[in-house]
Design a protein around this motif. Structure first.
Motif, mmCIF file in Angstrom:
data_model
loop_
_atom_site.group_PDB
_atom_site.id
_atom_site.type_symbol
_atom_site.label_atom_id
_atom_site.label_comp_id
_atom_site.label_asym_id
_atom_site.label_seq_id
_atom_site.Cartn_x
_atom_site.Cartn_y
_atom_site.Cartn_z
ATOM 1 N N TYR A 1 26.542 1.313 -60.345
ATOM 2 C CA TYR A 1 25.916 2.469 -60.786
ATOM 3 C C TYR A 1 25.501 3.600 -59.660
ATOM 4 C CZ TYR A 1 26.062 0.102 -65.205
ATOM 5 O OH TYR A 1 26.368 -0.265 -66.348
ATOM 6 N N THR A 2 25.417 3.297 -58.362
ATOM 7 C CA THR A 2 25.239 4.053 -57.225
ATOM 8 C C THR A 2 26.453 3.848 -56.367
ATOM 9 O OG1 THR A 2 24.016 2.202 -56.097
ATOM 10 C CG2 THR A 2 22.691 3.642 -57.622
ATOM 11 N N ASN A 3 26.488 5.143 -55.755
ATOM 12 C CA ASN A 3 27.600 5.282 -54.620
ATOM 13 C C ASN A 3 26.854 6.192 -53.406
ATOM 14 O OD1 ASN A 3 29.857 5.177 -53.038
ATOM 15 N ND2 ASN A 3 30.949 6.571 -54.353
ATOM 16 N N GLU A 4 25.956 5.395 -52.556
ATOM 17 C CA GLU A 4 25.330 6.155 -51.721
ATOM 18 C C GLU A 4 24.732 5.359 -50.432
ATOM 19 O OE1 GLU A 4 21.409 7.435 -53.652
ATOM 20 O OE2 GLU A 4 21.067 5.266 -54.427
ATOM 21 N N LEU A 5 24.347 6.045 -49.586
ATOM 22 C CA LEU A 5 24.029 5.210 -48.171
ATOM 23 C C LEU A 5 22.453 5.123 -48.385
ATOM 24 C CD1 LEU A 5 26.167 6.834 -45.427
ATOM 25 C CD2 LEU A 5 26.103 4.447 -46.311
ATOM 26 N N GLY A 6 21.835 6.076 -49.127
ATOM 27 C CA GLY A 6 20.323 5.983 -49.210
ATOM 28 C C GLY A 6 19.735 5.151 -50.559
ATOM 29 N N VAL A 7 18.656 5.602 -51.041
ATOM 30 C CA VAL A 7 18.217 4.865 -52.088
ATOM 31 C C VAL A 7 17.837 5.854 -53.187
ATOM 32 C CG1 VAL A 7 17.656 2.754 -51.029
ATOM 33 C CG2 VAL A 7 16.038 4.676 -51.313
ATOM 34 N N ARG A 8 18.103 7.081 -53.365
ATOM 35 C CA ARG A 8 17.682 8.223 -54.130
ATOM 36 C C ARG A 8 18.485 7.887 -55.421
ATOM 37 N NH1 ARG A 8 18.317 13.605 -51.573
ATOM 38 N NH2 ARG A 8 16.482 13.053 -50.355
ATOM 39 N N LYS A 9 19.579 7.603 -55.764
ATOM 40 C CA LYS A 9 20.152 7.551 -57.020
ATOM 41 C C LYS A 9 19.716 6.326 -57.511
ATOM 42 C CE LYS A 9 24.666 7.803 -59.540
ATOM 43 N NZ LYS A 9 25.765 8.041 -59.556
ATOM 44 N N LEU A 10 19.608 5.134 -56.558
ATOM 45 C CA LEU A 10 19.113 3.830 -56.985
ATOM 46 C C LEU A 10 17.573 3.922 -57.754
ATOM 47 C CD1 LEU A 10 19.320 0.845 -57.103
ATOM 48 C CD2 LEU A 10 18.721 0.727 -54.897
ATOM 49 N N ASP A 11 16.748 5.065 -57.246
ATOM 50 C CA ASP A 11 15.490 4.947 -57.615
ATOM 51 C C ASP A 11 15.638 5.746 -58.899
ATOM 52 O OD1 ASP A 11 12.681 5.319 -57.600
ATOM 53 O OD2 ASP A 11 12.773 7.192 -56.658
ATOM 54 N N ARG A 12 16.485 6.631 -59.194
ATOM 55 C CA ARG A 12 16.532 6.976 -60.582
ATOM 56 C C ARG A 12 17.064 6.268 -61.451
ATOM 57 N NH1 ARG A 12 18.721 11.865 -57.670
ATOM 58 N NH2 ARG A 12 20.867 11.035 -57.992
ATOM 59 N N GLN A 13 18.132 5.206 -61.163
ATOM 60 C CA GLN A 13 18.645 4.295 -62.309
ATOM 61 C C GLN A 13 17.235 3.233 -62.585
ATOM 62 O OE1 GLN A 13 21.206 5.215 -63.494
ATOM 63 N NE2 GLN A 13 22.808 5.242 -62.320
ATOM 64 N N ILE A 14 16.642 2.891 -61.654
ATOM 65 C CA ILE A 14 15.650 1.956 -62.100
ATOM 66 C C ILE A 14 14.226 2.615 -62.695
ATOM 67 C CG2 ILE A 14 13.588 0.735 -60.988
ATOM 68 C CD1 ILE A 14 15.160 0.173 -58.211
ATOM 69 N N ALA A 15 14.327 3.744 -62.588
ATOM 70 C CA ALA A 15 13.469 4.743 -63.520
ATOM 71 C C ALA A 15 13.840 4.804 -65.221
ATOM 72 C CB ALA A 15 13.254 6.067 -62.909
ATOM 73 N N ALA A 16 15.335 5.024 -65.104
ATOM 74 C CA ALA A 16 15.761 4.732 -66.303
ATOM 75 C C ALA A 16 15.483 3.524 -67.072
ATOM 76 C CB ALA A 16 17.290 4.974 -66.463
ATOM 77 N N LEU A 17 15.682 2.436 -66.290
ATOM 78 C CA LEU A 17 15.400 1.114 -67.097
ATOM 79 C C LEU A 17 13.811 0.945 -67.247
ATOM 80 C CD1 LEU A 17 17.037 -1.462 -64.648
ATOM 81 C CD2 LEU A 17 18.120 -0.329 -66.665
#
Length: 494
Positions: free
Chosen positions: A246-262
């Motif tokens: 669900y993420t395709n990145e070198l950082g954690v910005r999109k991962l942060d948003r996906q955890i927030a969605a959960l």
């Protein structure tokens, strides 16, 4: 006149916050706020040690360069907290007016000081940490070049007496710790780049992303959504699912948003009266977020002539790049498609010229191109592609096509090819090798001069890949076609 006097009185002349000079405390604060990022942390601790020995030393001017979401701005904020300094941020993205830096002259109606003076006023001291955010996105136009105005701000020989056009009095910036951030060094003007100490943040591996999500991101999101770990247990299985699919990145910005969605999904259930604890696993993630949205490219499973696998680098990280070559009746013309940039087109032309100049090396007649055309395509045609490091995989794909020798599908290639067949080094080796590892590549052909770059690879990735180091394309043929080259398994530091 009144506004001018108020600005003068509001500036913190003579106000200095005492630096925290305990290196152990500074290191502890930086580790509390950020996982990894050892090089910038080490540089800050070194600066604190120097300040402890010499109090009148000048503050460093650092430039943190890395992909989005790796924590450049937040690291600067953490540095301010660790050193006990006040913090201010200047957003430079899209700024194209020199007056934004140096201020307007008071003869203009509505004149104001520049952003540097405004940041000093906001910080309330003469030795703050000031972040120059997105310095690589500065513009220029008929109103001047703001990057040139920054030269006076960042030059240690000049910033003791910085002159803002509005104030028209000297302002000492020598004790300010400037930290610039950028996503790439290519668009930073050289004169500005030369005045900064550059620290590259290469991005996180998947293991590092997992640790950051587990120890930093998930607890913060639970707190922000009013949830406890009992109400929502986010397992490593769920985090790995988010990272890989669900993420395709070198950082954690999109991962942060996906955890927030959960967290939001569970918060809705609790607000509607459901009190059962939720254990987030792979199935829960797919139920909330739907089908996976990130796709990892895979190499060709069954080798065929005319197919080679290159290792590319994008702002989202390393990935494999399949190179397809095909021939058809024609008159010796070449075609390159796949939304390629000018530099990549030159790499293609260089590779083709090398092959045409040495047909005997491949067992081909001198006029082998007189009756055929060659078409090279880089799939994902809507994705822009650029860089010099595709020269080697393009040459190998075409050589495979003409000699009918299939290239091994588990092998990745990277390197710039010259007209003499020499293999030049490529940048971003760590990211390219990580992308190869995640895509299932087993062996990698690298330029010999990139051997020291393997020290940056995590041990488990270095152990999983077999490396071949080459200096000339002649050394590549027995590796990619026969599979019996003398590979080097870098199980220890290269």
């Amino acid at each position: 006149a009144r506004n001018y006097v108020e600005w003068i009185l509001d500036l913190p002349f003579g106000v200095y916050t005492p630096d925290k000079l305990d290196t152990a405390t500074v290191r502890r604060v930086l580790d509390e706020d950020h996982y990894g990022l050892e090089r910038p942390k080490k540089r800050v601790v070194e600066q604190i040690a120097v300040r402890k020995l010499r109090r009148d030393g000048r503050a460093p001017i650092l430039c943190l360069i890395g992909p989005p979401g790796v924590g450049k701005t937040s690291l600067a904020r953490s540095i301010a907290r660790a050193t006990g300094r006040s913090f201010a941020r200047i957003a430079l993205g899209g700024v194209n007016d020199e007056a934004e830096i140096r201020g307007h002259r008071r003869t203009y109606i509505g004149a104001l000081p520049g952003r540097v003076v405004a940041a000093m006023k906001k910080a309330g001291s003469m030795n703050p940490v000031i972040v120059l955010d997105e310095v690589d996105k500065l513009g220029s136009g008929r109103r001047g070049d703001p990057s040139s105005a920054l030269l006076e701000v960042l030059d240690p020989e000049q910033n003791r007496e910085f002159h803002d056009h509005y104030l028209d009095i000297p302002l000492d910036l020598s004790q300010v710790m400037f930290i610039a951030t950028a996503n790439t060094a290519r668009t930073i003007p050289w004169a500005l780049y030369d005045r900064m100490e550059v620290l590259e943040l290469p991005g996180y591996t998947r293991d590092e992303q997992l640790a950051i999500a587990r120890d930093f991101v998930a607890p913060r999101q639970l707190e922000e959504h009013g949830l406890s770990p009992v109400q929502l247990d986010i397992t490593d299985e769920a985090l790995n699912e988010l990272i890989e699919n669900y993420t395709n990145e070198l950082g954690v910005r999109k991962l942060d948003r996906q955890i927030a969605a959960l967290c939001r999904a569970v918060a809705v259930d609790i607000a509607e009266g459901k009190t059962e604890p939720v254990r987030a696993d792979r199935e829960f993630v797919r139920k909330i977020l739907g089908p996976p949205t990130a796709r990892t490219e895979r190499p060709e499973r069954s080798p065929r002539p005319g197919i080679a696998t290159g290792l590319s680098y994008t702002p989202l990280g390393g990935k494999i790049m399949v190179v397809e070559a095909s021939q058809m009746p024609g008159k010796g013309r070449f075609h390159l498609t796949g939304k390629t940039g000018d530099v990549l087109k030159e790499s293609f032309a260089t590779a083709m010229s090398y092959l045409r100049s040495r047909p005997a090396d491949f067992g081909l007649p001198a006029d082998f191109l007189s009756t055929i055309d060659v078409h090279v395509h880089l799939p994902e045609g809507a994705t822009p592609k650029e860089g010099t490091s595709a020269g080697l995989p393009i040459a190998i794909a075409v050589a495979s096509l003409l000699t009918r020798n299939p290239v091994r599908g588990d092998l990745g290639l990277v390197g710039e090819l010259t007209l003499r067949g020499n293999i030049l080094p490529a940048p971003n080796i760590k990211e390219r090798c990580l992308g190869a590892h995640y895509a299932g590549i087993k062996e990698v052909v690298l330029p010999e001069r990139n051997r020291p770059d393997l020290d940056e690879l995590p041990d488990h990735v270095r152990d999983a890949l077999r490396f071949h180091f080459v200096s000339h394309i002649r050394e590549v043929f027995p590796i990619v076609f026969d599979g019996d080259g003398d590979g080097v398994n870098e199980s220890i530091s290269a």
